[in-house]
Each structure stands twice: as C-alpha cells, then as structure tokens.
Design an enzyme around this catalytic site. Structure first.
Site, PDB file in Angstrom:
ATOM      1  N   SER A 158      -3.888  -1.138  -4.403  1.00 60.87           N
ATOM      2  CA  SER A 158      -3.154  -2.269  -4.974  1.00 60.87           C
ATOM      3  C   SER A 158      -3.921  -2.829  -6.173  1.00 60.87           C
ATOM      4  O   SER A 158      -5.113  -2.559  -6.344  1.00 60.87           O
ATOM      5  CB  SER A 158      -2.972  -3.375  -3.925  1.00 60.87           C
ATOM      6  OG  SER A 158      -4.221  -3.949  -3.588  1.00 60.87           O
ATOM      7  N   HIS A 187      -8.880   1.297  -5.756  1.00 60.09           N
ATOM      8  CA  HIS A 187      -8.058   0.371  -4.982  1.00 60.09           C
ATOM      9  C   HIS A 187      -6.599   0.750  -5.184  1.00 60.09           C
ATOM     10  O   HIS A 187      -6.172   0.972  -6.317  1.00 60.09           O
ATOM     11  CB  HIS A 187      -8.283  -1.080  -5.423  1.00 60.09           C
ATOM     12  CG  HIS A 187      -9.686  -1.517  -5.205  1.00 60.09           C
ATOM     13  ND1 HIS A 187     -10.174  -1.819  -3.960  1.00 60.09           N
ATOM     14  CD2 HIS A 187     -10.715  -1.644  -6.078  1.00 60.09           C
ATOM     15  CE1 HIS A 187     -11.450  -2.124  -4.073  1.00 60.09           C
ATOM     16  NE2 HIS A 187     -11.805  -2.027  -5.351  1.00 60.09           N
ATOM     17  N   HIS A 223     -15.579  -6.764  -1.706  1.00 61.15           N
ATOM     18  CA  HIS A 223     -15.740  -8.157  -2.106  1.00 61.15           C
ATOM     19  C   HIS A 223     -16.853  -8.875  -1.352  1.00 61.15           C
ATOM     20  O   HIS A 223     -17.175 -10.014  -1.684  1.00 61.15           O
ATOM     21  CB  HIS A 223     -14.426  -8.907  -1.898  1.00 61.15           C
ATOM     22  CG  HIS A 223     -13.231  -8.090  -2.264  1.00 61.15           C
ATOM     23  ND1 HIS A 223     -12.935  -7.744  -3.574  1.00 61.15           N
ATOM     24  CD2 HIS A 223     -12.279  -7.491  -1.499  1.00 61.15           C
ATOM     25  CE1 HIS A 223     -11.842  -6.985  -3.585  1.00 61.15           C
ATOM     26  NE2 HIS A 223     -11.437  -6.826  -2.344  1.00 61.15           N
ATOM     27  N   TYR A 243       0.793  -1.229   0.000  1.00 58.39           N
ATOM     28  CA  TYR A 243       0.000   0.000   0.000  1.00 58.39           C
ATOM     29  C   TYR A 243       0.825   1.280   0.000  1.00 58.39           C
ATOM     30  O   TYR A 243       0.270   2.365  -0.070  1.00 58.39           O
ATOM     31  CB  TYR A 243      -0.948   0.002   1.199  1.00 58.39           C
ATOM     32  CG  TYR A 243      -1.910  -1.156   1.180  1.00 58.39           C
ATOM     33  CD1 TYR A 243      -2.958  -1.200   0.262  1.00 58.39           C
ATOM     34  CD2 TYR A 243      -1.767  -2.226   2.056  1.00 58.39           C
ATOM     35  CE1 TYR A 243      -3.830  -2.271   0.228  1.00 58.39           C
ATOM     36  CE2 TYR A 243      -2.645  -3.295   2.032  1.00 58.39           C
ATOM     37  CZ  TYR A 243      -3.670  -3.311   1.116  1.00 58.39           C
ATOM     38  OH  TYR A 243      -4.528  -4.373   1.085  1.00 58.39           O
TER      39      TYR A 243
END
Length: 147
Positions: A102, A100, A80, A22
C-alpha cells in the site's frame, strides 16, 4: 546472485486481510511470481515470512552468513518501529530494497516514517504486489552495475 525475500508480520494473511488495501493475491502467489522472474533473471531466492521481530533478525543474519547478495524486505509494521531491524541491516550491510504494497504515505501518519528507508538501496511503495517484482529487478540491476 542469491536474494532473501523477507516478509514481516501479518503478510501471511495476504489475499484475505483487508483486500481493499492489500489486494487479493496471496503471499504464496507473490512468491511463485517472484520465483518465475528470478529464473528469468538467473537469480536464486529464499522466501521467509515471520510474524515476530526475532525471526526477521535471524533470517537477515543467516542470509548474511550464507553470503547472500541482497534482500527484498517488506517489514510491515516493523518498518515504523524496529530499531533492532535497522541495526541488523546496518551491521550485516546486506543491500536491500524496502517494499510496501500500500501507499504508506496515504495512510495513517504513524506509517509515514520508515526506520529503514534511509539505509535501503531503494523503496517501492503503493504499487501493489507488483512492487516485489520491481524490487527484484531493481536490486539485481543495482548489484550487477556495481560489479
């Protein structure tokens, strides 16, 4: 235009949590950079970080009640798993870009599926924290084009 910048669970740990994944930029630094860009783009931002699903739902509902124009959302792990987060985004019809830090597609298989992506205005993944600024520019552009 006014945008909600909504960050989900554990993003308050940016800068110290898994820096190899991150990076070392803190959430406060991400926010400062977004505020500077928002000023250049004549936008107003509300930053919210929630470690619980209920807080995220409340922030989206409040942004909708306050007639915000859109949102930048990094739902973290809730991306998710959270049907209710998807439901509130559909119910409020708040345009948003999913972000996001990553590349979720290069990680564990359970991260490959987003319950939000197909209802988002766009998705930015894997570009580090610069993805937030790209999302802000992109959403502002999309909404101005619609007007």
């Amino acid at each position: 235009m006014r945008f909600l910048v909504l960050n989900g669970p554990n993003l308050d740990l940016l800068g110290t949590r898994e820096p190899e994944t991150y990076g070392s930029t803190t959430l406060a630094e991400v926010g400062q950079g977004l505020d500077a860009l928002a000023a250049q783009l004549d936008l107003s931002l509300r930053h919210v970080q929630c470690n619980d699903e209920g807080g995220m739902l409340a922030a989206i509902r409040q942004a909708s009640r306050d007639d915000f124009d859109g949102a930048i959302i990094n739902a973290a792990g809730f991306t998710h798993t959270s049907v209710v987060l998807r439901d509130v985004l559909l119910a409020t019809q708040l345009p948003f870009i999913e972000v996001h830090i990553s590349n979720v597609h290069a990680r564990e298989s359970f991260r490959h599926r987003s319950l939000l992506a197909d209802v988002a205005s766009g998705v930015i993944t894997g570009l580090g924290v610069v993805g937030y600024q790209l999302a802000l520019r992109g959403l502002a552009h999309q909404l101005r084009e619609r007007r």
